[in-house]
Write a protein that holds these residues in place. Structure first.
Motif, PDB file in Angstrom:
ATOM      1  N   ARG A 290       0.827  -1.220   0.000  1.00  0.00           N
ATOM      2  CA  ARG A 290       0.000   0.000   0.000  1.00  0.00           C
ATOM      3  C   ARG A 290       0.856   1.263   0.000  1.00  0.00           C
ATOM      4  N   LEU A 291       1.958   1.243   0.724  1.00  0.00           N
ATOM      5  CA  LEU A 291       2.833   2.413   0.806  1.00  0.00           C
ATOM      6  C   LEU A 291       3.685   2.593  -0.443  1.00  0.00           C
ATOM      7  N   GLY A 292       3.805   1.538  -1.255  1.00  0.00           N
ATOM      8  CA  GLY A 292       4.617   1.614  -2.463  1.00  0.00           C
ATOM      9  C   GLY A 292       6.095   1.750  -2.169  1.00  0.00           C
ATOM     10  N   THR A 293       6.563   1.020  -1.160  1.00  0.00           N
ATOM     11  CA  THR A 293       7.965   1.106  -0.778  1.00  0.00           C
ATOM     12  C   THR A 293       8.514  -0.292  -0.526  1.00  0.00           C
ATOM     13  N   ASP A 294       9.829  -0.421  -0.557  1.00  0.00           N
ATOM     14  CA  ASP A 294      10.467  -1.713  -0.309  1.00  0.00           C
ATOM     15  C   ASP A 294      10.791  -1.935   1.155  1.00  0.00           C
ATOM     16  N   VAL A 295      10.786  -0.861   1.941  1.00  0.00           N
ATOM     17  CA  VAL A 295      11.158  -0.977   3.347  1.00  0.00           C
ATOM     18  C   VAL A 295      10.431   0.100   4.156  1.00  0.00           C
ATOM     19  N   ILE A 296       9.999  -0.266   5.351  1.00  0.00           N
ATOM     20  CA  ILE A 296       9.395   0.673   6.294  1.00  0.00           C
ATOM     21  C   ILE A 296      10.471   1.033   7.309  1.00  0.00           C
ATOM     22  N   ASP A 297      10.723   2.320   7.474  1.00  0.00           N
ATOM     23  CA  ASP A 297      11.834   2.736   8.331  1.00  0.00           C
ATOM     24  C   ASP A 297      11.619   2.358   9.792  1.00  0.00           C
ATOM     25  N   LEU A 298      10.450   2.660  10.321  1.00  0.00           N
ATOM     26  CA  LEU A 298      10.144   2.391  11.729  1.00  0.00           C
ATOM     27  C   LEU A 298       8.818   1.646  11.793  1.00  0.00           C
ATOM     28  N   TYR A 299       8.855   0.441  12.354  1.00  0.00           N
ATOM     29  CA  TYR A 299       7.675  -0.408  12.361  1.00  0.00           C
ATOM     30  C   TYR A 299       7.300  -0.718  13.800  1.00  0.00           C
ATOM     31  N   TYR A 300       6.099  -0.274  14.195  1.00  0.00           N
ATOM     32  CA  TYR A 300       5.625  -0.441  15.562  1.00  0.00           C
ATOM     33  C   TYR A 300       4.714  -1.666  15.704  1.00  0.00           C
ATOM     34  N   LEU A 301       4.745  -2.278  16.865  1.00  0.00           N
ATOM     35  CA  LEU A 301       3.680  -3.170  17.301  1.00  0.00           C
ATOM     36  C   LEU A 301       2.592  -2.253  17.862  1.00  0.00           C
ATOM     37  N   HIS A 302       1.492  -2.125  17.122  1.00  0.00           N
ATOM     38  CA  HIS A 302       0.475  -1.107  17.424  1.00  0.00           C
ATOM     39  C   HIS A 302      -0.178  -1.351  18.786  1.00  0.00           C
ATOM     40  N   ARG A 303      -0.517  -2.584  19.056  1.00  0.00           N
ATOM     41  CA  ARG A 303      -1.004  -2.988  20.367  1.00  0.00           C
ATOM     42  C   ARG A 303      -0.393  -4.337  20.721  1.00  0.00           C
ATOM     43  N   TRP A 304      -0.080  -4.493  21.979  1.00  0.00           N
ATOM     44  CA  TRP A 304       0.397  -5.788  22.453  1.00  0.00           C
ATOM     45  C   TRP A 304      -0.805  -6.711  22.631  1.00  0.00           C
ATOM     46  N   ASP A 305      -0.836  -7.788  21.872  1.00  0.00           N
ATOM     47  CA  ASP A 305      -1.855  -8.827  21.987  1.00  0.00           C
ATOM     48  C   ASP A 305      -1.515  -9.647  23.220  1.00  0.00           C
ATOM     49  N   LYS A 306      -2.331  -9.528  24.270  1.00  0.00           N
ATOM     50  CA  LYS A 306      -2.017 -10.189  25.540  1.00  0.00           C
ATOM     51  C   LYS A 306      -2.083 -11.711  25.444  1.00  0.00           C
ATOM     52  N   ASN A 307      -2.607 -12.238  24.342  1.00  0.00           N
ATOM     53  CA  ASN A 307      -2.631 -13.683  24.134  1.00  0.00           C
ATOM     54  C   ASN A 307      -1.317 -14.207  23.568  1.00  0.00           C
TER      55      ASN A 307
ATOM     56  N   GLY B 202     -11.190   0.404  25.721  1.00  0.00           N
ATOM     57  CA  GLY B 202      -9.929   0.950  25.252  1.00  0.00           C
ATOM     58  C   GLY B 202      -8.822   0.804  26.275  1.00  0.00           C
ATOM     59  N   GLN B 203      -9.152   1.030  27.544  1.00  0.00           N
ATOM     60  CA  GLN B 203      -8.149   0.889  28.590  1.00  0.00           C
ATOM     61  C   GLN B 203      -7.658  -0.546  28.676  1.00  0.00           C
ATOM     62  N   GLY B 204      -8.555  -1.509  28.432  1.00  0.00           N
ATOM     63  CA  GLY B 204      -8.157  -2.909  28.479  1.00  0.00           C
ATOM     64  C   GLY B 204      -7.253  -3.314  27.335  1.00  0.00           C
ATOM     65  N   GLU B 205      -7.210  -2.515  26.280  1.00  0.00           N
ATOM     66  CA  GLU B 205      -6.393  -2.856  25.116  1.00  0.00           C
ATOM     67  C   GLU B 205      -4.980  -2.288  25.185  1.00  0.00           C
ATOM     68  N   VAL B 206      -4.739  -1.408  26.157  1.00  0.00           N
ATOM     69  CA  VAL B 206      -3.406  -0.836  26.298  1.00  0.00           C
ATOM     70  C   VAL B 206      -2.758  -1.372  27.565  1.00  0.00           C
ATOM     71  N   ASP B 207      -1.457  -1.141  27.682  1.00  0.00           N
ATOM     72  CA  ASP B 207      -0.713  -1.673  28.819  1.00  0.00           C
ATOM     73  C   ASP B 207      -0.038  -0.541  29.590  1.00  0.00           C
ATOM     74  N   THR B 208      -0.550   0.665  29.439  1.00  0.00           N
ATOM     75  CA  THR B 208       0.079   1.814  30.087  1.00  0.00           C
ATOM     76  C   THR B 208      -0.365   1.924  31.543  1.00  0.00           C
ATOM     77  N   GLU B 209       0.528   2.439  32.362  1.00  0.00           N
ATOM     78  CA  GLU B 209       0.230   2.598  33.778  1.00  0.00           C
ATOM     79  C   GLU B 209      -0.839   3.655  33.993  1.00  0.00           C
TER      80      GLU B 209
END
Length: 340
Positions: free
Chosen positions: A114-131, A324-331
């Protein structure tokens, strides 16, 4: 523009979050308007652009990819995996958090196309899947890096313990989470952990989803599909109490000779050299205002005034509802949010 270090990249201290073009705030702007903001950001010297597979269920990456492609050697492009749209048996697209290695790999392949690129410079794990142990998700991302599909790893909306676990599995270049005058959870551990480990803290919503600009006075008119309508601190009663904080903030802005939005951006950047501000906007005018905030200098006295005005206990309402709070792991702070 001033710059800061993010892993192997030197980036502008004010980045551009592209989510607003196609996700979360109701009706999306036109393609032409979105492209105008992107071009204005490039012309102004912004070098960090942030998107995700989730935004618009892929449409955001398709939207920004062609504009940024000619500039790939001069910018840092960030996207995210682990939370994307999945079409159900009924044909409806729904958001799904899935941190399994095979899913993250497919997310990456789809985003590259979709981005039309060969490499993504910075790739995040958007949410930590607790499973899924965070080490398994980060481990697969490390393999994507070894294969040359991504250049650096990030995580989003995790607490200090999970951040350390991820960083032990593979060096993490950036943590992305909400941080602003009225969202101070970073100060419970993640901000200090990033400084200790040499990780950039990419602060999204540094102007409080428009609250800190002073331009959103009435939340009852939020359009259908605007995620703010589901957030406790934007509930009418809580928001009315929160609005009381803007008058003393305006007094500080006048002392600093800047607007409220510029002050909010400046405050975030004064919280440490590891912090990068990540506002989003659909307006060229607001974009330039955000960027100007990256040059505002605040004295220790003004910073102390702002800290006192926006004491965490002074904010009415949590930043996310229960789901939403249950989907994040922030204090979280250990008290009920109360008005001042």
């Amino acid at each position: 523009m001033q710059t800061r270090q993010l892993g192997p990249f030197t980036v502008s201290n004010v980045a551009l979050g592209c989510m607003n073009f196609s996700h979360a705030y109701g009706a999306s702007p036109s393609v032409e308007q979105s492209h105008a903001v992107l071009h204005a950001a490039l012309d102004a010297g912004v070098t960090l652009f942030d998107t995700a597979a989730l935004y618009g269920f892929g449409a955001n990456e398709s939207l920004i990819g062609p504009v940024l492609k000619p500039h790939r050697n001069h910018i840092t492009l960030a996207s995210k995996c682990g939370m994307a749209g999945v079409r159900g048996d009924d044909g409806v697209m729904r958001r799904v958090i899935d941190g399994r290695p095979k899913t993250l790999r497919q997310n990456c392949e789809d985003s590259l196309q979709r981005l039309g690129t060969d490499v993504i410079d910075l790739y995040y794990l958007h949410r930590w899947d607790k499973n899924v142990p965070i080490e398994e998700s980060v481990g697969e991302m490390a393999r994507l890096k070894e294969e040359g599909k991504i250049r650096a790893l990030g995580v989003s909306e995790v607490g200090a313990d999970a951040l350390r676990r991820a960083h032990k599995e593979h060096p993490i270049a950036a943590l992305q989470s909400e941080y602003s005058l009225w969202s101070r959870n970073a100060e419970l551990g993640t901000l200090a952990a990033c400084k200790e480990l040499g990780i950039a803290y990419v602060a999204f919503s540094p102007v409080g989803r428009a609250f800190l600009t002073g331009k959103l006075q009435e939340v009852g008119a939020l359009v259908k599909g605007d995620i703010r309508a589901t957030m406790p601190r934007f509930a009418p009663d809580s928001y009315a109490r929160n609005l009381r904080l803007l008058a003393p903030m305006q007094a500080v802005a006048e002392k600093a000779d800047c607007t409220l939005a510029e002050l909010a951006i400046a405050w975030v950047l004064h919280q440490g050299e590891q912090v990068i501000a990540l506002p989003g906007t659909t307006s060229v005018e607001h974009l330039h205002e955000d960027i100007r905030g990256g040059s505002v200098k605040l004295s220790p006295e003004l910073l102390a005034e702002l800290d006192d005005i926006f004491r965490p206990e002074a904010i009415a309402g949590d930043r996310y509802a229960l789901q939403g709070q249950g989907e994040v792991d922030t204090e979280k702070f250990g008290f009920e949010k109360r008005p001042a």
